[in-house]
Design an enzyme around this catalytic site. Structure first.
Site, PDB file in Angstrom:
ATOM      1  N   SER A 170       7.921  12.624  -5.769  1.00  0.00           N
ATOM      2  CA  SER A 170       7.958  12.281  -4.343  1.00  0.00           C
ATOM      3  C   SER A 170       6.983  11.174  -3.961  1.00  0.00           C
ATOM      4  O   SER A 170       7.115  10.590  -2.896  1.00  0.00           O
ATOM      5  CB  SER A 170       7.651  13.516  -3.497  1.00  0.00           C
ATOM      6  OG  SER A 170       6.401  14.065  -3.861  1.00  0.00           O
ATOM      7  N   ASP A 206       1.952  15.442   5.538  1.00  0.00           N
ATOM      8  CA  ASP A 206       2.645  16.718   5.751  1.00  0.00           C
ATOM      9  C   ASP A 206       2.046  17.873   4.954  1.00  0.00           C
ATOM     10  O   ASP A 206       2.700  18.883   4.751  1.00  0.00           O
ATOM     11  CB  ASP A 206       4.131  16.570   5.391  1.00  0.00           C
ATOM     12  CG  ASP A 206       4.339  16.238   3.912  1.00  0.00           C
ATOM     13  OD1 ASP A 206       3.337  16.106   3.173  1.00  0.00           O
ATOM     14  OD2 ASP A 206       5.500  16.115   3.488  1.00  0.00           O
ATOM     15  N   HIS A 265       1.829  15.335   0.998  1.00  0.00           N
ATOM     16  CA  HIS A 265       1.977  13.883   0.832  1.00  0.00           C
ATOM     17  C   HIS A 265       1.072  13.128   1.797  1.00  0.00           C
ATOM     18  O   HIS A 265       0.670  13.663   2.824  1.00  0.00           O
ATOM     19  CB  HIS A 265       3.438  13.485   1.073  1.00  0.00           C
ATOM     20  CG  HIS A 265       4.396  14.249   0.221  1.00  0.00           C
ATOM     21  ND1 HIS A 265       5.176  15.274   0.703  1.00  0.00           N
ATOM     22  CD2 HIS A 265       4.660  14.169  -1.097  1.00  0.00           C
ATOM     23  CE1 HIS A 265       5.900  15.782  -0.283  1.00  0.00           C
ATOM     24  NE2 HIS A 265       5.607  15.147  -1.396  1.00  0.00           N
TER      25      HIS A 265
END
Ligand SMILES: *[C@@H]1O[C@H](CO)[C@@H](O)[C@H](O)[C@H]1NC(C)=O
Ligand SMILES: *[C@@H]1O[C@H](CO)[C@@H](O)[C@H](O)[C@H]1NC(C)=O
Length: 397
Positions: free
Chosen positions: A42, A352, A355
Site C-alpha cells: 500500500s 489513517d 499510512h
C-alpha cells in the site's frame, strides 16, 4: 535474415538505429530513466487493489472511498493516502507520467503499450512471503494474495506486451528505475494483528529478506541496472500499534518521539538484515546500482521534530479515523460513516493510522532524492540537476 532483400534489411537496420536514438533521447529528456517499474504494497499501490476488487465484484474497502485522495486527486484512486505517494513524487521529478497500475491495462494490449513509461505491480495489503506461508502459520491475509512472487509473475507475463521484442524489453528494463517495495511490512503487520509475538515474527525476517533478494536477482538477470530498495518504516510510531499497546509501561516508549521502542527495534532489525543482503548482491553484481532507501530514518526526522516539518498536530495521531487517543479504531476505519477527518491533513504525518499523509510522503521523498537517506546517495547515480520537480517541491516545505 538471409531471405530479406538488401533494401529491406537496410530499412530494418535504419529503423533500429532510429529507434535506439529515440530511446536514448527519451532517457535524457526524462532525467536519468525512461521508465519506472514498481513492486510493493500500500505504500506504492496506485490503484491495483481497487481494480482487482472491482473485477472480483468485492465489497469496496474503506480506502477506495472518500476522503481518500481528497488532497491531490480529489477522488479516491486506490492510493492509501489523502494524496500522492512517494512513487508519485519520484515519477513527477523524472518527468514521467504517474505510474499506472498494471491491472488497468492487463486485459488491453493497447493500454499496455502506454505503460512503457511506467508500470506498477504493487498491491495494497501484499506480503513478501506467499499467503500460503502465512496461512500455514494461522495468519489469513484479508486483502490480497498478490505476494511479491505473484507480482513478479505478473511482470514476466505482461512485460512482453509493454515492449516490442526481447532486445527492446531488455533495453527498457535497463533504463528503468526499479522500485522494489517497500515490501515485507505486511508480513509483520498481519501477523502482529493476528496476535503473534514480536519474538515469533522475528523468525520471518530472514525469509522475507530472502524473497526480496531473489526478486532483485531475477530482475537483474532480466537486465535491471538500477533498483531502489526501501526498508521498513518505524512501525512503533504508527497509530495502529500505539493504540493496540495503549497504556504500556512508560519504559516501552521512546521519550524523544513517543513511539514504541520494541517495535521500532524490530523495524531496525529487518532493515539491518535487508542491508546485509543488499551488500551481498552488490558484490555479485558490481555493475548494478542497488540503492537502499532508508525510509526509517527519513521518517524519524518528523517523528522527532514534527513541528519542524509543519506537523503541528504531532506525528502520531491520525488525521482520519474513528477516535481514541491516536484517532485510530480498528472497527471505525477512516472513511467509515462514524469516522472523522481533519481539516488540514498537511499538519498531520499520519493519515489513517497505518499510512502516512501526502505531506509526510513528500518529506520522505525529498530526504531520499535530495538528501542523505539513500545508500549510495541517489545523487551519485542520477545527479539532482536531472530531477525536474525537486526545486518546486522544496519551495513548498
Ligand atoms: C486468496 O486465495 C484463496 C485460495 O485460492 C481464496 O480462497 C481467497 O479468496 C483469495 N483471497 C483474496 C483476497 O483474493
Ligand atoms: C472503538 O469503537 C467502538 C465502537 O464505538 C468502541 O466500543 C471501542 O471502545 C472503541 N475502541 C477504542 C480503542 O477506542
Amino acid at each position: 535474415m538471409a531471405n530479406l532483400s538488401s533494401s529491406k534489411s537496410f530499412s530494418f537496420i535504419t529503423l533500429i538505429v532510429i529507434f535506439q536514438l529515440l530511446s536514448t533521447c527519451t532517457t535524457y529528456t526524462n532525467g536519468c530513466f525512461s521508465s519506472i517499474i514498481s513492486f510493493g504494497d500500500s505504500l506504492a499501490d496506485t490503484g491495483n487493489l481497487k481494480l482487482l476488487a472491482a473485477e472480483l465484484k468485492q465489497q469496496p474497502l474503506h480506502f477506495f472511498l472518500p476522503p481518500y485522495g481528497e488532497t491531490f486527486f480529489h477522488t479516491p484512486t486506490g492510493r492509501c493516502s489523502n494524496g500522492r505517494l512517494i512513487i508519485d513524487f519520484i515519477a513527477e521529478s523524472m518527468r514521467l507520467p504517474l505510474v499506472r497500475p498494471f491491472v488497468s491495462g492487463k486485459r488491453n494490449g493497447v493500454r499496455m503499450m502506454e505503460m512503457r513509461r511506467g508500470v506498477n505491480y504493487a498491491v495494497a495489503g501484499a506480503t513478501a512471503l506467499d499467503t500460503s506461508f502465512h496461512a500455514a502459520n494461522g495468519v489469513i491475509n484479508p486483502t490480497t494474495n498478490s505476494s511479491l512472487r505473484v507480482q513478479l509473475e505478473w511482470f514476466k507475463q505482461s512485460f512482453s506486451s509493454i515492449c516490442a521484442n526481447l532486445q527492446d524489453c531488455r533495453h527498457l528494463i535497463q533504463h528503468s528505475l526499479v522500485l522494489m517495495g517497500e515490501i515485507g511490512g505486511n508480513d509483520y503487520n498481519h501477523a502482529l494483528m493476528a496476535g503473534k509475538s514480536i519474538e515469533e515474527i522475528k523468525t520471518y525476517v530472514p525469509l522475507v529478506v530472502d524473497v526480496i533478494t531473489s526478486a532483485i536477482t531475477e530482475l537483474i538477470d532480466m537486465g535491471a541496472k538500477t533498483l531502489l530498495v526501501p526498508g521498513n518504516l518505524p512501525i512503533g510510531c504508527s497509530s495502529v500499534y500505539l493504540t493496540i499497546y495503549y497504556g504500556s509501561d512508560s519504559v516501552e516508549y521512546d521519550d524523544s518521539t513517543g513511539c514504541l521502542v520494541r517495535l521500532n527495534k524490530f523495524s531496525e532489525y529487518h532493515n539491518e538484515l535487508l542491508q546485509i543482503a543488499l551488500n551481498e548482491i552488490r558484490e555479485l553484481h558490481p555493475d548494478t546500482n542497488i540503492i537502499y532507501a532508508d525510509y526509517y530514518n527519513a521518517a524519524m526526522q518528523f517523528f522527532q521534530s514534527p513541528t519542524k516539518y509543519g506537523f503541528i498536530n504531532g506525528a502520531l495521531k491520525a488525521c482520519c479515523g474513528g477516535g481514541g487517543p491516536f484517532n485510530y479504531n480498528a472497527s471505525i476505519a477512516c472513511a467509515h460513516s462514524s469516522s472523522s477527518v481533519c481539516v488540514l491533513p498537511d499538519t498531520y504525518a499520519n493519515w489513517d493510522g497505518l499510512h502516512l499523509t501526502e505531506a509526510a510522503y513528500k518529506v520522505i521523498y525529498k530526504s531520499l532524492f535530495g538528501g542523505p537517506f539513500t545508500t549510495p546517495r541517489f545523487n551519485s547515480v542520477c545527479p539532482n540537476s536531472m530531477l525536474h520537480e525537486v526545486n518546486v517541491l522544496s519551495s513548498s516545505m
